[in-house]
Write an enzyme that holds these catalytic residues in place. Structure first.
Site, short mmCIF file in Angstrom:
data_model
loop_
_atom_site.label_atom_id
_atom_site.label_comp_id
_atom_site.label_asym_id
_atom_site.label_seq_id
_atom_site.Cartn_x
_atom_site.Cartn_y
_atom_site.Cartn_z
N GLN A 23 47.46 37.12 42.71
CA GLN A 23 47.73 36.26 43.86
C GLN A 23 46.51 36.08 44.74
OE1 GLN A 23 51.51 38.53 44.84
NE2 GLN A 23 52.06 36.43 45.41
N GLY A 26 54.64 42.37 49.64
CA GLY A 26 53.96 42.79 48.43
C GLY A 26 52.93 41.74 48.05
N HIS A 28 54.09 39.51 38.35
CA HIS A 28 52.77 38.85 38.52
C HIS A 28 51.74 39.45 37.57
CE1 HIS A 28 53.47 36.09 41.79
NE2 HIS A 28 54.02 37.04 42.54
N HIS A 69 59.09 42.38 41.24
CA HIS A 69 58.50 41.07 41.53
C HIS A 69 56.98 41.13 41.35
CE1 HIS A 69 58.23 37.24 43.95
NE2 HIS A 69 57.01 37.72 44.12
N GLU A 70 56.36 42.15 41.92
CA GLU A 70 54.90 42.26 41.81
C GLU A 70 54.47 42.55 40.37
OE1 GLU A 70 53.30 41.09 44.23
OE2 GLU A 70 54.99 41.17 45.60
N CYS A 120 58.08 34.07 47.44
CA CYS A 120 56.80 34.50 46.86
C CYS A 120 55.67 33.88 47.68
CB CYS A 120 56.72 34.06 45.40
SG CYS A 120 55.18 34.53 44.59
N LEU A 121 54.68 34.69 48.02
CA LEU A 121 53.54 34.17 48.79
C LEU A 121 52.78 33.10 48.04
CD1 LEU A 121 52.14 37.50 50.33
CD2 LEU A 121 53.61 35.77 51.42
#
Length: 163
Positions: free
Chosen positions: A49, A44, A138, A134-135, A92-93
């Site tokens: 991000q 995701g 953000h 999670h997304e 997380c990226l």
């Protein structure tokens, strides 16, 4: 298409609430976000991000198992969530190489628009529900670390160096 540069913690943009997407054509950006997510490699990726402060994210929870199921979510909203919750470690990226335990509902119902302007409403559970939540964090200016107490956050960040 192209791979976009990722935004890493503690960049202030990861703490900002995103603006709604209007009638913009975001298909090129969405394609680039998928390229970036797959290259990272993640499941995701939200607008902040990659420095885009808009309420959108892309997700593909199955591609690492061999089947691609890409989905783009514009202006998503969770309309219901299960009472059942589960704590799992999340990566997380934007905070690479750091796993954080996060408690989340195991099932959700989401309403969103796709990149072609079509409205959707669907139930998600298990990993897909977790990934969406999670997304969506953000988009609300939250990262996994925000789910921890101040003491736990300080502990987990000891020795951590952002890229």
């Amino acid at each position: 298409m192209s791979v976009l540069p990722l935004v890493f913690y503690p960049d202030a943009r990861l703490s900002e609430v995103c603006a709604p997407v209007n009638d913009e054509d975001l298909r090129r950006l969405i394609a680039d976000m998928f390229d970036t997510m797959y290259a990272a490699p993640g499941r995701g990726l939200a607008g902040p991000q990659v420095g885009v402060m808009k309420r959108l994210f892309v997700m593909d929870c199955t591609w690492k198992e061999g089947t691609r199921t890409p989905m783009a979510f514009l202006n998503p909203e969770i309309i219901t969530q299960s009472e059942t919750v589960e704590s799992l470690e999340e990566g997380c990226l934007s905070i690479p190489n750091l796993m954080v335990p996060v408690i989340r509902p195991t099932g959700i119902t989401v309403r969103w628009t796709d990149e072609l302007g079509r409205a959707h409403e669907r139930d998600f559970d298990s990993f897909e529900a977790r990934c969406i939540q999670h997304e969506m964090d953000h988009l609300a200016g939250r990262v996994t670390l925000d789910h921890l107490s101040e003491t736990a956050r300080t502990e987990i960040l000891q020795g951590y160096t952002s890229p």
